[in-house]
Scaffold this motif. Structure first.
Motif, mmCIF file in Angstrom:
data_model
loop_
_atom_site.group_PDB
_atom_site.id
_atom_site.type_symbol
_atom_site.label_atom_id
_atom_site.label_comp_id
_atom_site.label_asym_id
_atom_site.label_seq_id
_atom_site.Cartn_x
_atom_site.Cartn_y
_atom_site.Cartn_z
ATOM 1 N N GLN A 297 19.205 7.710 -4.086
ATOM 2 C CA GLN A 297 17.847 7.288 -3.762
ATOM 3 C C GLN A 297 17.874 6.029 -2.892
ATOM 4 O OE1 GLN A 297 15.331 7.030 -7.229
ATOM 5 N NE2 GLN A 297 15.427 9.234 -7.579
ATOM 6 N N LEU A 298 16.865 5.932 -2.035
ATOM 7 C CA LEU A 298 16.901 4.974 -0.931
ATOM 8 C C LEU A 298 16.337 3.607 -1.315
ATOM 9 C CD1 LEU A 298 17.452 4.688 2.170
ATOM 10 C CD2 LEU A 298 15.065 5.386 2.518
ATOM 11 N N THR A 299 17.122 2.569 -1.012
ATOM 12 C CA THR A 299 16.594 1.205 -1.010
ATOM 13 C C THR A 299 15.728 1.046 0.245
ATOM 14 O OG1 THR A 299 18.458 0.270 -2.224
ATOM 15 C CG2 THR A 299 17.203 -1.236 -0.830
ATOM 16 N N THR A 300 14.518 0.537 0.067
ATOM 17 C CA THR A 300 13.591 0.520 1.202
ATOM 18 C C THR A 300 12.533 -0.560 1.025
ATOM 19 O OG1 THR A 300 12.173 1.955 2.568
ATOM 20 C CG2 THR A 300 12.022 2.219 0.185
ATOM 21 N N VAL A 301 11.781 -0.791 2.074
ATOM 22 C CA VAL A 301 10.617 -1.678 2.007
ATOM 23 C C VAL A 301 9.420 -0.833 1.596
ATOM 24 C CG1 VAL A 301 9.027 -3.148 3.302
ATOM 25 C CG2 VAL A 301 11.490 -3.252 3.771
ATOM 26 N N ARG A 302 8.809 -1.208 0.500
ATOM 27 C CA ARG A 302 7.616 -0.476 0.062
ATOM 28 C C ARG A 302 6.397 -1.017 0.786
ATOM 29 N NH1 ARG A 302 6.629 0.137 -6.148
ATOM 30 N NH2 ARG A 302 8.048 1.911 -5.791
ATOM 31 N N GLN A 303 5.902 -0.215 1.686
ATOM 32 C CA GLN A 303 4.637 -0.509 2.358
ATOM 33 C C GLN A 303 3.595 0.425 1.751
ATOM 34 O OE1 GLN A 303 2.705 -0.149 6.803
ATOM 35 N NE2 GLN A 303 4.864 -0.596 6.647
ATOM 36 N N PRO A 304 2.582 -0.097 1.091
ATOM 37 C CA PRO A 304 1.619 0.767 0.402
ATOM 38 C C PRO A 304 0.712 1.502 1.385
ATOM 39 C CG PRO A 304 0.939 -1.521 0.231
ATOM 40 C CD PRO A 304 2.281 -1.528 0.906
ATOM 41 N N ILE A 305 1.263 2.538 2.009
ATOM 42 C CA ILE A 305 0.544 3.246 3.068
ATOM 43 C C ILE A 305 -0.744 3.866 2.545
ATOM 44 C CG2 ILE A 305 0.705 5.100 4.780
ATOM 45 C CD1 ILE A 305 3.786 4.680 4.648
ATOM 46 N N ALA A 306 -0.646 4.519 1.380
ATOM 47 C CA ALA A 306 -1.848 5.131 0.806
ATOM 48 C C ALA A 306 -2.906 4.069 0.504
ATOM 49 C CB ALA A 306 -1.489 5.903 -0.460
ATOM 50 N N GLY A 307 -2.465 2.915 0.012
ATOM 51 C CA GLY A 307 -3.405 1.833 -0.263
ATOM 52 C C GLY A 307 -4.036 1.277 0.995
ATOM 53 N N MET A 308 -3.266 1.239 2.079
ATOM 54 C CA MET A 308 -3.814 0.782 3.351
ATOM 55 C C MET A 308 -4.914 1.713 3.840
ATOM 56 S SD MET A 308 -0.101 -0.157 4.920
ATOM 57 C CE MET A 308 -0.584 -0.093 6.635
ATOM 58 N N ALA A 309 -4.673 3.015 3.690
ATOM 59 C CA ALA A 309 -5.688 3.984 4.103
ATOM 60 C C ALA A 309 -6.945 3.855 3.254
ATOM 61 C CB ALA A 309 -5.117 5.396 4.006
ATOM 62 N N ALA A 310 -6.758 3.654 1.957
ATOM 63 C CA ALA A 310 -7.916 3.495 1.066
ATOM 64 C C ALA A 310 -8.705 2.242 1.429
ATOM 65 C CB ALA A 310 -7.446 3.432 -0.385
ATOM 66 N N GLU A 311 -8.015 1.153 1.735
ATOM 67 C CA GLU A 311 -8.702 -0.075 2.143
ATOM 68 C C GLU A 311 -9.466 0.133 3.446
ATOM 69 O OE1 GLU A 311 -9.149 -2.742 0.564
ATOM 70 O OE2 GLU A 311 -7.607 -2.831 -0.975
ATOM 71 N N ALA A 312 -8.889 0.914 4.360
ATOM 72 C CA ALA A 312 -9.575 1.191 5.621
ATOM 73 C C ALA A 312 -10.869 1.963 5.378
ATOM 74 C CB ALA A 312 -8.650 1.969 6.557
ATOM 75 N N VAL A 313 -10.816 2.925 4.459
ATOM 76 C CA VAL A 313 -12.034 3.667 4.103
ATOM 77 C C VAL A 313 -13.083 2.711 3.550
ATOM 78 C CG1 VAL A 313 -13.008 5.415 2.563
ATOM 79 C CG2 VAL A 313 -10.844 5.855 3.730
ATOM 80 N N ASP A 314 -12.667 1.792 2.677
ATOM 81 C CA ASP A 314 -13.611 0.843 2.087
ATOM 82 C C ASP A 314 -14.232 -0.068 3.146
ATOM 83 O OD1 ASP A 314 -13.176 1.838 -0.424
ATOM 84 O OD2 ASP A 314 -11.799 0.244 -1.056
ATOM 85 N N LEU A 315 -13.405 -0.555 4.054
ATOM 86 C CA LEU A 315 -13.928 -1.417 5.120
ATOM 87 C C LEU A 315 -14.954 -0.688 5.976
ATOM 88 C CD1 LEU A 315 -10.852 -3.405 6.523
ATOM 89 C CD2 LEU A 315 -12.993 -4.392 5.721
#
Length: 353
Positions: A297-315
């Motif tokens: 399993q991959l070590t990675t930077v977690r960027q909350p992509i789904a959360g970003m999309a949800a915030e965009a909808v809210d804005l």
């Protein structure tokens, strides 16, 4: 009592007046009015105090009309990473479903020479109430001009240019890439390769800049041969990994600037009979579903992509609510999304010697 305050009490303040009085955004006021949970108690109290001070009364008929009619939100995308788009759609769809909005997805790819004209025509004739634009569409001047010409409210996700043009959801790609590179340096790696994303993509530039920041600060001599091109696709990751691993002085760690390419690096390492992570460390960026669907399993930077999309909808919804409530909708707003390093099984100290 000032003339302005008296006028507000007599004629009715607006959400924007309440927001200015409380020192918050109009979206925050909207969240308090709708009794949403994601508002800090001290902020909620400040907004409620402003409502009392200004004797604010919501336009109930306008709010009821807004709730009776759903929003049609367009999502315009052109991103080669299937993992990124999947996470983005999950976040936007879930938030729209919860709020009762309709999400319409449109590709802004360059399949035809006249695709920019086609997008402009589509926007002029669409029934969109507003649109969301993730990268790299959010930095495409032709698409931005077409959206503005159509008079559509819009929110951009992680734009690289002109941040004051519209509401946006911002990320910390450069800082996150620097942190990941520092993590590799702390493990003891000195020959660290970096696979870039596509030219013209803001996230690609920011992640490369963060990698270079960390290398420069560490005192390790930069090696231009360790920075190779990629395109945020699995195939480009395979090609980059083959180039790096075929070298006589191959790296001990490879930082791919998205997960699709990092997964390809692991596959190529297996082809070269290299043990990951004992002989080669591999890390990625985004933390999409593929990061945990492979071995190791991959070590990675977690960027909350789904959360970003949800915030965009809210804005976007907050802007549309203001407009439907008879207010201008100032077209501003900014949300900051922070990333974090997720350490899994694909990273370790370099082999001895």
């Amino acid at each position: 009592m000032s003339v302005k305050t008296r006028a507000n009490k007599q004629s009715g303040a607006t959400i924007k007046d309440v927001a200015q009085h409380a020192g918050v955004s109009a979206m925050t006021v909207s969240r308090v009015l709708n009794a949403e949970a994601n508002v800090r108690p001290e902020t909620r109290e400040r907004v409620q105090a402003a409502i009392r001070d200004l004797n604010y009364r919501p336009n109930l008929s306008a709010r009821n009309l807004a709730r009776a009619n759903t929003y049609f939100i367009g999502l315009l995308y052109d991103n080669p990473s299937a993992g990124y788009i999947s996470e983005l759609l999950i976040g936007a769809l879930n938030r729209c479903r919860k709020a009762g909005y309709h999400l319409i997805v449109e590709s802004c790819g360059s399949a035809g020479e006249d695709w920019e004209d086609a997008i402009a025509d589509m926007l002029r004739t669409s029934n969109f109430d507003g649109v969301i634009m993730p990268p790299p569409v959010c930095d495409n001047a032709a698409v931005l001009d077409a959206v503005s010409a159509a008079g559509l409210p819009h929110v951009r996700i992680a734009p690289d240019t002109d941040p004051d043009r519209s509401p946006l959801v911002a990320t910390d790609d450069r800082a996150a890439a620097r942190s990941m590179t520092e993590y590799l340096l702390e493990l003891g790696h000195r020959r660290i390769a970096f696979i870039e994303g596509p030219d013209g993509h803001g996230a690609s530039r920011e992640r490369l800049a963060g990698f270079r920041d960390a290398i420069a600060a560490s005192g390790v001599a930069p090696d231009p041969d360790l920075v190779v091109p990629g395109a945020f696709t699995y195939r480009s990751g395979l090609e980059a990994a083959e180039r790096l691993l075929s070298s006589d002085n191959r790296p001990t760690a490879i930082f791919a600037s998205n997960d699709d390419m990092a997964v390809a690096v692991i596959a190529m390492a297996h082809r070269f009979s290299l043990d990951v992570p004992r002989e080669l460390t591999v890390v990625g960026f985004d933390d999409t579903q593929t990061a945990t669907a492979i071995w190791p399993q991959l070590t990675t930077v977690r960027q909350p992509i789904a959360g970003m999309a949800a915030e965009a909808v809210d804005l976007l919804a907050a802007d549309l609510d203001a407009r439907r409530g008879g207010e201008a909708g100032d077209g501003t707003g900014r949300r900051e999304i922070r990333s974090q390093i997720i350490v899994r099984d694909s990273s370790a100290a370099p082999p001895a010697g």
